[in-house]
Design an enzyme around this catalytic site. Structure first.
Site, PDB file in Angstrom:
ATOM      1  CB  SER A 183      -0.930   0.005   1.220  1.00 36.82           C
ATOM      2  OG  SER A 183      -0.222  -0.264   2.408  1.00 36.82           O
TER       3      SER A 183
ATOM      4  CD  GLU B 229      -7.726  -5.270   1.955  1.00 37.73           C
ATOM      5  OE1 GLU B 229      -6.634  -5.857   1.789  1.00 37.73           O
ATOM      6  OE2 GLU B 229      -7.945  -4.109   1.532  1.00 37.73           O
TER       7      GLU B 229
HETATM    8  O1  KIV Z   1      -0.288  -3.401   1.461  1.00 36.00           O
HETATM    9  C1  KIV Z   1      -0.997  -3.391   2.461  1.00 36.00           C
HETATM   10  O2  KIV Z   1      -0.914  -2.522   3.327  1.00 36.00           O
HETATM   11  C2  KIV Z   1      -1.969  -4.463   2.589  1.00 36.00           C
HETATM   12  C3  KIV Z   1      -3.206  -4.151   3.361  1.00 36.00           C
HETATM   13  C4  KIV Z   1      -4.150  -3.390   2.515  1.00 36.00           C
HETATM   14  C5  KIV Z   1      -3.821  -5.352   3.881  1.00 36.00           C
HETATM   15  O3  KIV Z   1      -1.805  -5.484   2.027  1.00 36.00           O
END
Ligand code: KIV
Length: 281
Positions: A46, A183
């Site tokens: 993310s 999720e």
């Molecule tokens: O990349 C991330 O932070 C994740 C979350 C959205 C679960 O995979």
């Protein structure tokens, strides 16, 4: 505080103690998270959206993840750190998956890796776990394959879709994963899967019954502006605080109110006269 281990998380599940899990992408945030006593940190892909401003996570590459995971490890030496496998670092072959998972361990000192998918990545989970690496699965809304899911949409909202989530959860555990992240699925499904699996089950938008909760730090502190998923609780608004501080700084510069005397270095005694003399010559 001593760094928790996989065994600690298994014990927490048995005792019904909740695991506090948060993302972190950089050294200072990792320091804050460790000082705050978080149990586990995810260096999530993310960061593609929260740090690099990409529209999604798919452009993120392994080297970016390694740089950020190294920084988080340095900032939180006593916290369990999970490295997130970016898009195309594990999908194309089992060998590639093991090699890239190994990079998080060798180059960053991570404690575990996470990868997205259920049944279809079972061979990769098996191979990484067989290499001695702690593996966290991730099912439900899997952002790397959001195109196939029709966007960033909650999963498991119909009986048929919920059944597929259970099938994936069982496949992940069966393949040898040590933990599972759910999720964006309804709490009823989160509760069923948490009760059905022996391994700790973490939630980001999967309700209160899972063994622990994850939030994206940029959402929690009010830094990420583009959108806010339903499962987010914002605990402060750093975007406002930082923007306000920057406005005050710019205004001070323009008003000649910054820097003040206390921000200036003084010349050593007697040096100013010598300096003025020297520039005259
Ligand atoms: O990349 C991330 O932070 C994740 C979350 C959205 C679960 O995979």
């Amino acid at each position: 505080m001593k760094r928790k281990t996989l065994q600690d998380f298994q014990t927490m599940k048995k005792k019904g103690e909740k695991i506090a899990f948060l993302t972190a992408y950089d050294y200072p945030t990792a320091q804050f998270a460790e000082a705050a006593g978080l149990d586990m940190l995810l260096v999530g892909d993310s960061l593609g959206m929260c740090v690099y401003g990409y529209p999604g996570t798919t452009p993120v590459v392994m080297d970016q993840m390694i740089f950020h995971a190294e920084a988080v490890r340095r900032g939180a030496p006593e916290t369990f750190v999970v490295g997130d496998m970016p898009f195309m670092s594990y999908q194309s072959s089992v060998e590639k998956a093991v090699e890239n998972a190994g990079r998080f361990m060798k180059e960053c000192g991570c404690d575990a890796i996470k990868l997205e998918g259920g049944v279809r990545v079972a061979p990769q989970i098996r191979a990484i776990a067989d290499a001695g690496i702690v593996v966290m699965g991730h099912i439900g809304l899997t952002p790397q394959s959001s195109g196939q899911l029709g966007g960033h949409k909650a999963q498991g909202r119909t009986a048929e879709s919920a059944k597929l989530q259970v099938r994936d959860a069982l496949a992940v555990q069966e393949a040898g994963a040590h933990m599972l992240l759910l999720e964006a699925i309804p709490p009823e499904v989160g509760r069923y899967i948490t009760g059905r699996l022996d391994i700790p089950v973490l939630s980001i938008g999967a309700g209160p019954h899972c063994d622990g909760q994850l939030l994206i730090v940029s959402d929690l502190i009010g830094q990420f502006q583009a959108f806010s998923p339903k499962f987010v609780r914002k605990y402060c608004n750093v975007a406002e605080t930082i923007t306000e501080a920057m406005k005050r700084y710019a205004a001070d510069v323009r008003a000649k109110a910054f820097p003040a005397d206390e921000h200036c270095y003084s010349m050593l005694a007697g040096e100013e006269e010598k300096f003025l003399q020297a520039v005259k010559e």
